[in-house]
Write a protein that holds these residues in place. Structure first.
Motif, PDB file in Angstrom:
ATOM      1  N   VAL A 376       7.132  -1.641  -5.005  1.00 39.84           N
ATOM      2  CA  VAL A 376       8.432  -1.524  -5.664  1.00 39.84           C
ATOM      3  C   VAL A 376       9.530  -1.931  -4.682  1.00 39.84           C
ATOM      4  CG1 VAL A 376      10.011  -0.001  -6.898  1.00 39.84           C
ATOM      5  CG2 VAL A 376       7.540   0.386  -7.045  1.00 39.84           C
ATOM      6  N   PRO A 377      10.234  -3.038  -4.924  1.00 39.91           N
ATOM      7  CA  PRO A 377      11.303  -3.478  -4.029  1.00 39.91           C
ATOM      8  C   PRO A 377      12.566  -2.644  -4.217  1.00 39.91           C
ATOM      9  CG  PRO A 377      11.114  -5.008  -5.856  1.00 39.91           C
ATOM     10  CD  PRO A 377      10.027  -3.988  -6.047  1.00 39.91           C
ATOM     11  N   GLN A 378      13.515  -2.768  -3.300  1.00 42.78           N
ATOM     12  CA  GLN A 378      14.746  -1.980  -3.372  1.00 42.78           C
ATOM     13  C   GLN A 378      15.644  -2.435  -4.520  1.00 42.78           C
ATOM     14  OE1 GLN A 378      16.887  -1.229   0.248  1.00 42.78           O
ATOM     15  NE2 GLN A 378      15.049  -0.740   1.407  1.00 42.78           N
ATOM     16  N   SER A 379      15.352  -3.614  -5.103  1.00 42.62           N
ATOM     17  CA  SER A 379      16.189  -4.087  -6.216  1.00 42.62           C
ATOM     18  C   SER A 379      15.872  -3.350  -7.514  1.00 42.62           C
ATOM     19  CB  SER A 379      15.964  -5.593  -6.447  1.00 42.62           C
ATOM     20  OG  SER A 379      14.565  -5.828  -6.642  1.00 42.62           O
ATOM     21  N   ASN A 380      14.775  -2.567  -7.516  1.00 45.97           N
ATOM     22  CA  ASN A 380      14.436  -1.817  -8.729  1.00 45.97           C
ATOM     23  C   ASN A 380      15.107  -0.447  -8.662  1.00 45.97           C
ATOM     24  OD1 ASN A 380      12.618   0.324 -10.154  1.00 45.97           O
ATOM     25  ND2 ASN A 380      12.075  -1.668 -11.102  1.00 45.97           N
ATOM     26  N   ARG A 381      15.572   0.057  -9.806  1.00 45.15           N
ATOM     27  CA  ARG A 381      16.330   1.332  -9.821  1.00 45.15           C
ATOM     28  C   ARG A 381      15.484   2.486  -9.298  1.00 45.15           C
ATOM     29  NH1 ARG A 381      17.267   3.803 -14.589  1.00 45.15           N
ATOM     30  NH2 ARG A 381      18.388   5.681 -14.012  1.00 45.15           N
ATOM     31  N   ASN A 382      14.233   2.493  -9.645  1.00 41.54           N
ATOM     32  CA  ASN A 382      13.211   3.326  -8.990  1.00 41.54           C
ATOM     33  C   ASN A 382      13.586   4.808  -8.879  1.00 41.54           C
ATOM     34  OD1 ASN A 382      10.914   4.006  -7.629  1.00 41.54           O
ATOM     35  ND2 ASN A 382      11.475   3.032  -5.703  1.00 41.54           N
ATOM     36  N   GLU A 383      13.855   5.420 -10.061  1.00 42.96           N
ATOM     37  CA  GLU A 383      14.254   6.839 -10.021  1.00 42.96           C
ATOM     38  C   GLU A 383      13.155   7.739  -9.448  1.00 42.96           C
ATOM     39  OE1 GLU A 383      15.235   6.620 -14.065  1.00 42.96           O
ATOM     40  OE2 GLU A 383      13.265   7.241 -14.786  1.00 42.96           O
ATOM     41  N   GLU A 384      11.897   7.276  -9.474  1.00 41.33           N
ATOM     42  CA  GLU A 384      10.804   8.115  -8.940  1.00 41.33           C
ATOM     43  C   GLU A 384      10.656   7.977  -7.419  1.00 41.33           C
ATOM     44  OE1 GLU A 384      10.320   5.995 -11.516  1.00 41.33           O
ATOM     45  OE2 GLU A 384      10.229   7.447 -13.153  1.00 41.33           O
ATOM     46  N   ARG A 385      11.403   7.074  -6.809  1.00 38.78           N
ATOM     47  CA  ARG A 385      11.286   6.857  -5.358  1.00 38.78           C
ATOM     48  C   ARG A 385       9.846   6.484  -4.989  1.00 38.78           C
ATOM     49  NH1 ARG A 385      15.575  11.124  -2.739  1.00 38.78           N
ATOM     50  NH2 ARG A 385      13.763  12.409  -2.250  1.00 38.78           N
ATOM     51  N   LEU A 386       9.296   5.614  -5.853  1.00 37.38           N
ATOM     52  CA  LEU A 386       7.936   5.113  -5.666  1.00 37.38           C
ATOM     53  C   LEU A 386       7.970   3.937  -4.692  1.00 37.38           C
ATOM     54  CD1 LEU A 386       4.942   5.251  -6.846  1.00 37.38           C
ATOM     55  CD2 LEU A 386       5.689   3.453  -8.434  1.00 37.38           C
ATOM     56  N   LEU A 387       7.058   3.927  -3.720  1.00 38.82           N
ATOM     57  CA  LEU A 387       6.967   2.810  -2.772  1.00 38.82           C
ATOM     58  C   LEU A 387       5.988   1.764  -3.297  1.00 38.82           C
ATOM     59  CD1 LEU A 387       6.652   4.985   0.436  1.00 38.82           C
ATOM     60  CD2 LEU A 387       8.697   3.717  -0.258  1.00 38.82           C
ATOM     61  N   GLY A 388       4.881   2.256  -3.856  1.00 39.37           N
ATOM     62  CA  GLY A 388       3.875   1.335  -4.384  1.00 39.37           C
ATOM     63  C   GLY A 388       2.648   2.098  -4.861  1.00 39.37           C
ATOM     64  N   VAL A 389       1.751   1.368  -5.494  1.00 36.59           N
ATOM     65  CA  VAL A 389       0.511   1.954  -6.020  1.00 36.59           C
ATOM     66  C   VAL A 389      -0.669   1.065  -5.634  1.00 36.59           C
ATOM     67  CG1 VAL A 389      -0.712   2.762  -8.073  1.00 36.59           C
ATOM     68  CG2 VAL A 389       1.787   2.854  -8.003  1.00 36.59           C
ATOM     69  N   ILE A 390      -1.712   1.666  -5.073  1.00 41.58           N
ATOM     70  CA  ILE A 390      -2.930   0.917  -4.723  1.00 41.58           C
ATOM     71  C   ILE A 390      -3.974   1.188  -5.802  1.00 41.58           C
ATOM     72  CG2 ILE A 390      -4.793   0.655  -3.051  1.00 41.58           C
ATOM     73  CD1 ILE A 390      -2.979   1.482  -0.850  1.00 41.58           C
ATOM     74  N   PHE A 391      -4.599   0.115  -6.313  1.00 44.23           N
ATOM     75  CA  PHE A 391      -5.630   0.268  -7.351  1.00 44.23           C
ATOM     76  C   PHE A 391      -7.007   0.335  -6.679  1.00 44.23           C
ATOM     77  CE2 PHE A 391      -2.351   0.112 -10.133  1.00 44.23           C
ATOM     78  CZ  PHE A 391      -1.831  -1.117 -10.504  1.00 44.23           C
ATOM     79  N   ASP A 392      -7.340   1.524  -6.213  1.00 44.60           N
ATOM     80  CA  ASP A 392      -8.595   1.709  -5.458  1.00 44.60           C
ATOM     81  C   ASP A 392      -9.828   1.296  -6.249  1.00 44.60           C
ATOM     82  OD1 ASP A 392      -6.705   4.390  -4.653  1.00 44.60           O
ATOM     83  OD2 ASP A 392      -7.539   3.236  -2.982  1.00 44.60           O
ATOM     84  N   SER A 393      -9.847   1.587  -7.541  1.00 46.41           N
ATOM     85  CA  SER A 393     -11.053   1.263  -8.335  1.00 46.41           C
ATOM     86  C   SER A 393     -11.244  -0.246  -8.446  1.00 46.41           C
ATOM     87  CB  SER A 393     -10.956   1.881  -9.739  1.00 46.41           C
ATOM     88  OG  SER A 393      -9.674   1.675 -10.290  1.00 46.41           O
ATOM     89  N   VAL A 394     -10.153  -0.997  -8.466  1.00 46.62           N
ATOM     90  CA  VAL A 394     -10.285  -2.468  -8.518  1.00 46.62           C
ATOM     91  C   VAL A 394     -10.819  -2.984  -7.187  1.00 46.62           C
ATOM     92  CG1 VAL A 394      -9.052  -4.649  -8.834  1.00 46.62           C
ATOM     93  CG2 VAL A 394      -8.383  -2.634 -10.183  1.00 46.62           C
ATOM     94  N   ILE A 395     -10.289  -2.423  -6.094  1.00 45.52           N
ATOM     95  CA  ILE A 395     -10.762  -2.836  -4.750  1.00 45.52           C
ATOM     96  C   ILE A 395     -12.251  -2.525  -4.623  1.00 45.52           C
ATOM     97  CG2 ILE A 395     -10.532  -2.408  -2.261  1.00 45.52           C
ATOM     98  CD1 ILE A 395      -7.544  -1.671  -2.836  1.00 45.52           C
TER      99      ILE A 395
END
Ligand SMILES: Cc1cc2nc3c(=O)[nH]c(=O)nc-3n(C[C@H](O)[C@H](O)[C@H](O)COP(=O)(O)OP(=O)(O)OC[C@H]3O[C@@H](n4cnc5c(N)ncnc54)[C@H](O)[C@@H]3O)c2cc1C
Ligand SMILES: C=Cc1c2[nH]c(c1C)Cc1[nH]c(c(CCC(=O)O)c1C)Cc1[nH]c(c(C)c1CCC(=O)O)Cc1[nH]c(c(C)c1C=C)C2
Length: 531
Positions: A376-395
């Motif tokens: 999630v880049p800083q240009s997104n409003r991002n009310e959850e203060r999310l940095l990112g999500v890793i899809f472990d099952s896909v990896i």
């Protein structure tokens, strides 16, 4: 980092503070290079591995599921990864190694656009067109076309923020806000507007300084490569490793040449397999002991040219010729007495990351976003203060065994569908409030549920059926502020003034970078300097 110093005298005593992968690697290499040296590893917690933490849950009786609460992948190109794989080979654990192919879906990455749409990071003409047509592409094309004609700073500056550097090179702030700020979330959990360009984008900063621009520098580099097809070479640190650890040079070159083409690797049962293997090898090594569950409260010189460590339990460990510290500057500042040193160490803030792990058996909710994950880049409003999500099952489902004798990964053998992901929140967003700003587990679980529903249209009903775990990794990632390299050089001088060559610094804050491969390579190089 070891100040220029002599080798350890015969039968010296060495202490290592911290049984994370940095401390364990340093101890492992030193024990191999100097079996005469006595090594004591002091670890505050009862477990080893530090931020590498591969825990397990049982979703069905007898069915264990690995839940990563820290790092899970290693970048193949890093020389430290060659060291890690070769050490696992020497410990007969090469079968635990898995890799992701460049063309794998698990090597795709997504960014969240300001309109909350997930856009794939380009890896083909079609994805490039989609990216440039999205709000994330704003300023990228024009920025790149004009980059070669934009001048560098009028005066050679010591350092600046990564945001200023990128914005100058691209001639606008959109590229930093939409793209690079996301990468800084995904590695440092940090704010690109506060992080050192020199420390984090060193190669790009050097290109601008030496060649006048990134594009000119990259063209010049490519042309020089066309000039002469040189024989593949081992990087110097790996050459030294091969010689000192008596490893076959051709075998190492073949291993490194293969690894550097792989975007990422993982280990069966999680990344903790590596520090666990080191700890077991160390516990079976004469002259080495690991003291767990007892923190180093302070250390210092004991007058006779030796150093000593006081433990939280009240015990005192004495007669050390060298102490290796592998903790963050904030943790080390609590162990030293010198006020100037404390002041200098306390200048470095370490960000806190809240990890939220989710697992749901028998259904794949990730579906059309199969990839490594999204940032999630800083240009997104991002009310959850999310940095990112890793899809472990896909990896995991795309892991391939690194050696021919290796079994298909458990996730592949299972062939059943499941959803496993790790969301990471807070980081620099928490800095205004500090640790007191941390919310309770249900707050973070609900934040991730809202984010996944909005970003990936995953139903709340499905999310409510899964297993959730929340892990605050408190002050885990040192923040490389503007001027960090100068700060580190000054700190090194202060350590030499206070402790001569009797103390050295390892770990994320003091070496090449924050990643596991960097920390392991630093451990080898510094052990070799003493040995
Ligand atoms: C959320 C997250 C995700 C990451 N993802 C990746 C990734 O995908 N790939 C990658 O390469 N890297 C990743 N990293 C970075 C990686 O975790 C670090 O590079 C590595 O774990 C650092 O190891 P270390 O031994 O230097 O420090 P640590 O792991 O911090 O170990 C230090 C040890 O010192 C102990 N200690 C602390 N205080 C004392 C004391 N007073 N006395 C004795 N012992 C003490 C601690 O308990 C700990 O065990 C990630 C980090 C985080 C936080
Ligand atoms: C969303 C937050 C985070 C994610 N990972 C981290 C955070 C804070 C921490 C982290 N991840 C990596 C490193 C080591 C970097 C290095 O120098 O080797 C650290 C400290 C690995 C990493 N993360 C991303 C990339 C491209 C890399 C290097 C390649 C690798 O080692 O696999 C980007 C990235 N990180 C996260 C996501 C979801 C993501 C991309 C989509 C999670």
């Amino acid at each position: 980092m070891i100040p220029q110093c002599g080798k350890l005298a015969a039968n010296s005593n060495v202490a290592v503070v911290g049984a994370g992968v940095g401390g364990l690697s340093f101890a492992f290499f030193l024990s191999k290079l100097r079996p005469d040296v006595s090594i004591t590893v002091v670890e505050a917690s009862k477990r080893q591995g530090g931020w590498i933490n591969s825990s397990k849950i049982e979703d069905k009786p007898g069915h264990a599921v690995v839940i990563e609460k820290g790092p899970r992948t290693l970048r193949g190109v890093a020389p430290g990864t060659t060291l890690i794989i070769d050490v696992l080979k020497s410990l007969n654990q090469e079968n635990a190694v898995y890799y992701i192919e460049s063309k794998s879906e698990a090597n795709r990455k997504f960014l969240l656009a300001p309109n909350d749409k997930l856009v794939q990071v380009p890896n083909s003409p079609r994805t490039f067109y989609n990216f440039m047509s999205s709000p994330l592409g704003k300023g990228f094309g024009s920025g790149l076309l004009g980059e070669a004609f934009r001048k560098g700073p009028s005066h050679k500056q010591s350092d600046e923020t990564a945001h200023n550097f990128i914005s100058r090179r691209f001639g606008n702030e959109h590229v930093s806000n939409n793209i690079f700020s996301a990468l800084f979330h995904g590695i440092y959990a940090g704010d690109i507007k506060k992080i050192s360009a020199k420390r984090t984008l060193g190669a790009m900063v050097e290109l601008e300084q030496k060649q006048g621009s990134l594009v000119k520098g990259m063209i010049k580099k490519s042309l020089s490569k066309l000039g002469g097809v040189s024989e593949p070479q081992l990087p110097g640190s790996l050459r030294e490793y091969g010689i000192l650890m008596d490893r076959d040079a051709d075998g190492l070159l073949e291993l490194h040449s293969r690894l550097k083409k792989l975007p990422m690797l993982g280990l069966q049962n999680g990344l903790e397999t590596f520090p666990k293997a080191l700890a077991i090898a160390l516990e079976n090594t004469p002259n080495v002991r690991i003291v767990s569950g007892d923190a180093s409260s302070r250390f210092g010189m004991s007058g006779d040219g030796k150093s000593e460590i006081h433990l939280a339990s009240g015990a005192k460990l004495t007669n050390f010729h060298h102490i290796r510290l592998t903790n963050t500057p904030g943790v080390i500042s609590k162990m030293v007495q010198n006020k100037n040193l404390i002041h200098q160490l306390q200048k470095v803030h370490s960000n806190t990351v809240v990890l939220v792990n989710f697992y749901l058996a028998d259904v794949d909710l990730i579906d059309s976003y199969h990839s490594f994950g999204y940032l999630v880049p800083q240009s997104n409003r991002n009310e959850e203060r999310l940095l990112g999500v890793i899809f472990d099952s896909v990896i995991e489902r795309n892991f391939k065994p690194f050696v021919e004798s290796g079994e298909p990964h458990a996730a592949v053998r299972q062939d059943g569908k499941y959803t496993k992901l790790t969301a990471m929140l807070e980081g620099h967003y928490l800095n205004g409030e500090g640790l007191a700003g941390l919310k309770d587990n249900s707050f973070y679980i609900n934040s991730v549920k809202r984010a996944l529903s909005r970003h990936m249209a995953i139903s709340q009903e499905a999310l409510n059926r899964g297993i959730w775990q929340v892990t605050p990794a408190k002050e885990c990632l040192p923040q490389f502020f503007v001027g960090y390299d100068d700060w580190l050089a000054q700190l090194r001088e202060q350590f030499v003034e206070n402790y001569g060559s009797h103390v050295s610094l390892g770990g994320m804050a003091f070496g090449k970078g924050p990643g596991v491969p960097d920390v392991v390579m630093d451990g080898f190089e510094d052990a070799a300097k003493l040995a």
